[in-house]
Design a protein around this motif. Sequence first.
Motif, PDB file in Angstrom:
ATOM      1  N   ASP A  88       0.837  -1.275  -0.002  1.00 13.44           N
ATOM      2  CA  ASP A  88      -0.035   0.027  -0.107  1.00 13.44           C
ATOM      3  C   ASP A  88       0.863   1.411  -0.234  1.00 13.44           C
ATOM      4  O   ASP A  88       0.439   2.196  -0.865  1.00 13.44           O
ATOM      5  N   VAL A  89       1.863   1.104   0.853  1.00 14.72           N
ATOM      6  CA  VAL A  89       2.878   2.397   0.938  1.00 14.72           C
ATOM      7  C   VAL A  89       3.368   2.565  -0.688  1.00 14.72           C
ATOM      8  O   VAL A  89       3.442   3.781  -1.016  1.00 14.72           O
ATOM      9  N   SER A  90       4.013   1.576  -1.200  1.00 10.21           N
ATOM     10  CA  SER A  90       4.508   1.659  -2.521  1.00 10.21           C
ATOM     11  C   SER A  90       3.497   2.373  -3.443  1.00 10.21           C
ATOM     12  O   SER A  90       4.030   3.266  -4.204  1.00 10.21           O
ATOM     13  N   LYS A 108       3.985   5.946  -5.293  1.00  2.67           N
ATOM     14  CA  LYS A 108       3.785   5.957  -6.833  1.00  2.67           C
ATOM     15  C   LYS A 108       2.598   7.022  -7.549  1.00  2.67           C
ATOM     16  O   LYS A 108       2.904   7.829  -8.484  1.00  2.67           O
ATOM     17  N   PHE A 109       1.502   6.805  -6.651  1.00  2.72           N
ATOM     18  CA  PHE A 109       0.490   7.869  -6.983  1.00  2.72           C
ATOM     19  C   PHE A 109       0.848   9.432  -6.714  1.00  2.72           C
ATOM     20  O   PHE A 109       0.540  10.375  -7.453  1.00  2.72           O
ATOM     21  N   VAL A 110       1.767   9.633  -5.650  1.00  2.00           N
ATOM     22  CA  VAL A 110       2.174  10.709  -5.222  1.00  2.00           C
ATOM     23  C   VAL A 110       3.254  11.261  -6.525  1.00  2.00           C
ATOM     24  O   VAL A 110       2.980  12.426  -6.866  1.00  2.00           O
ATOM     25  N   ALA A 111       3.913  10.265  -6.819  1.00  2.00           N
ATOM     26  CA  ALA A 111       4.725  10.675  -8.017  1.00  2.00           C
ATOM     27  C   ALA A 111       4.351  10.915  -8.979  1.00  2.00           C
ATOM     28  O   ALA A 111       4.591  11.970  -9.686  1.00  2.00           O
ATOM     29  N   GLU A 112       3.224  10.302  -9.445  1.00  4.26           N
ATOM     30  CA  GLU A 112       2.333  10.535 -10.813  1.00  4.26           C
ATOM     31  C   GLU A 112       1.852  11.846 -10.810  1.00  4.26           C
ATOM     32  O   GLU A 112       1.699  12.412 -11.933  1.00  4.26           O
ATOM     33  N   ALA A 130      11.077   3.032   1.233  1.00  2.81           N
ATOM     34  CA  ALA A 130      10.141   3.233  -0.013  1.00  2.81           C
ATOM     35  C   ALA A 130      10.679   4.417  -0.606  1.00  2.81           C
ATOM     36  O   ALA A 130      10.595   5.522   0.140  1.00  2.81           O
ATOM     37  N   LEU A 131      11.281   4.339  -1.959  1.00  7.29           N
ATOM     38  CA  LEU A 131      11.908   5.443  -2.458  1.00  7.29           C
ATOM     39  C   LEU A 131      10.891   6.352  -3.133  1.00  7.29           C
ATOM     40  O   LEU A 131       9.762   6.142  -3.196  1.00  7.29           O
ATOM     41  N   ALA A 132      11.345   7.441  -3.980  1.00  8.16           N
ATOM     42  CA  ALA A 132      10.592   8.491  -4.335  1.00  8.16           C
ATOM     43  C   ALA A 132       9.780   7.782  -5.564  1.00  8.16           C
ATOM     44  O   ALA A 132       8.873   8.499  -6.085  1.00  8.16           O
ATOM     45  N   ASP A 133      10.219   6.705  -6.126  1.00  7.92           N
ATOM     46  CA  ASP A 133       9.364   6.215  -7.364  1.00  7.92           C
ATOM     47  C   ASP A 133       8.610   5.033  -7.020  1.00  7.92           C
ATOM     48  O   ASP A 133       8.252   4.377  -7.685  1.00  7.92           O
ATOM     49  N   GLY A 134       8.671   4.781  -5.457  1.00  7.98           N
ATOM     50  CA  GLY A 134       7.723   3.633  -4.965  1.00  7.98           C
ATOM     51  C   GLY A 134       8.526   2.587  -5.006  1.00  7.98           C
ATOM     52  O   GLY A 134       7.849   1.740  -4.272  1.00  7.98           O
ATOM     53  N   SER A 135       9.503   2.335  -5.337  1.00 11.23           N
ATOM     54  CA  SER A 135      10.331   0.938  -5.172  1.00 11.23           C
ATOM     55  C   SER A 135      10.849   1.012  -3.630  1.00 11.23           C
ATOM     56  O   SER A 135      10.920   1.784  -3.119  1.00 11.23           O
ATOM     57  N   ILE A 136      10.775  -0.388  -3.346  1.00  8.14           N
ATOM     58  CA  ILE A 136      11.069  -0.694  -2.094  1.00  8.14           C
ATOM     59  C   ILE A 136      12.632  -1.446  -1.842  1.00  8.14           C
ATOM     60  O   ILE A 136      12.945  -2.279  -2.653  1.00  8.14           O
ATOM     61  N   VAL A 137      13.695  -0.781  -1.027  1.00  6.38           N
ATOM     62  CA  VAL A 137      14.950  -1.278  -1.228  1.00  6.38           C
ATOM     63  C   VAL A 137      15.220  -1.509   0.282  1.00  6.38           C
ATOM     64  O   VAL A 137      14.699  -0.992   1.164  1.00  6.38           O
ATOM     65  N   ILE A 138      16.352  -2.435   0.316  1.00  9.30           N
ATOM     66  CA  ILE A 138      16.881  -2.791   1.502  1.00  9.30           C
ATOM     67  C   ILE A 138      18.076  -1.571   1.845  1.00  9.30           C
ATOM     68  O   ILE A 138      18.836  -1.492   0.991  1.00  9.30           O
TER      69      ILE A 138
END
Length: 493
Positions: free
Chosen positions: A65-67, A71-75, A178-186
């Motif tokens: 959901d966060v991701s 992504k919605f915010v970025a779009e 959660a990065l600015a593009d919505g991707s999730i990284v460790i």
Amino acid sequence: MGRSKRVDGSNLSSETLDSLRSSIKGKVVVKGQSPEEEYRPLLERWNRMHIKEANIIVLPESEEDVSATVKFVAEHNLDVAIASGRHTYSGPSSGYGLIIDMRNLRKVSVDAEKMVAVAQGGSLAGDIESAAEAVGLRPVMGAVNATGCGGITTGGGIGNLSAQYGLVADNLLAARVALADGSIVIASEEENQDLFWGIRGGGSNFGLVTEFTYKLHKADPQVYSGFFMFPPDKVDAYLELMNVMHQDYVMKSNGKFACNGFTAIMGGNPIPGFLVWYDGPEEEGKKYIQPLLDLGPIYPGSGAEMKCHTETTDWKQFEKMFPPQFNRLVGTSTQISYPLSVDILKRTVQKFKEVVATRPENLSVSKLLFDLRDYSKVASVPLDATAYANRREGCLIGVDFIWDKEELDKEMMQVTKDFIAEVRDWIKQDNEQKGIADVGAHVAATTLYALVSDGDEKLVSVFGPNLGRMKELKKKYDPGMMWDKWYPVDPEV
């Protein structure tokens, strides 16, 4: 690269909002569309001065959901803020656009054998403390359990356990971001080490942390802790005791004894006190509070007792000091080197008294703080090891001016800035006279604790010599400055 101004989402169509709803399992609450009884409570903040009427509030139920929300915010190039504990001084959890409210993501799991806790990004400090204490362990968290782990961890985080184990951020083993593009990284020492460096002290500048993994420590749940308050005629003696308490007691306890001075105003007079905490049995703890008993507290028999560590951080004990109508505040801080100038301490208390006297009916619950805890463990970590730049030994002087009327907001913000500027000037002059003018002058350290600040401090005051690397990371992870609510670093300036 150019950046377009972020929008508040008020012009988004119903179809667009429905697309957001359909992409997540959590709830989407919209100003003017959702019921007021559902919308209004979501705006509440510990510091009511920073309540803003967000147009969209998203309550994610999962990392997915966060991701999707990011992504919605970025779009749609939306203004966005992250709300975790909503227990901030300067208001970064509020905004007029979209709020990602993490309150439904508070699951905590503890691996007692590995001495590790994994906490979802909306967890409160108390959630982690309680889960760890149940199996004889402790996390390093802050002063109160109502604080969101997101803010206190990414902001650095200081608590009574920091003298033994360092900052909250120093006890972070890994995070999912959660990065600015919505991707999730460790982010950890093994993966995305630069991001891991940045989220330990860089706040939310690089992303939204959806999960934290913390190192835990073995401990007896019981500690010796309590308050001691003194009559107004003991103020000078109380201030003269500060160096003794720090040098002869705090610094000789191997990190086990924490002592914080505080001053309130009652009936126009300063009422000084100490909050003490000892990580050990009562018979040992009593040795450390003997100077306080000798000074003559108002209620000597009710000062300190054995209690669970989680009780010492319980916000309810502090909440009693703040009547409900006094819910607007500015906190700010600076630091002074040891041995403390008692003259500066006296002038600071006098200035505090004078400010409260200008509006005694509105400012009566304000507090002045002197943090005498041992910062040698925090300072032992190299300044460039994490984004957190305040790695120095010194006494933190903090002030919470607290008032009860919205119309005083602008005035009190300026009063607070003027107050701390004057105290800093006294410290600077004292340093110059002692030949240590570079200490606290943004050369190798900063002069404030960024989690207790007005939000308008210069970036160099917050990040010091780490600011250059912060800009590089911002350009890599958030060049469009999506995350711009807590001391936002602009890579182009």
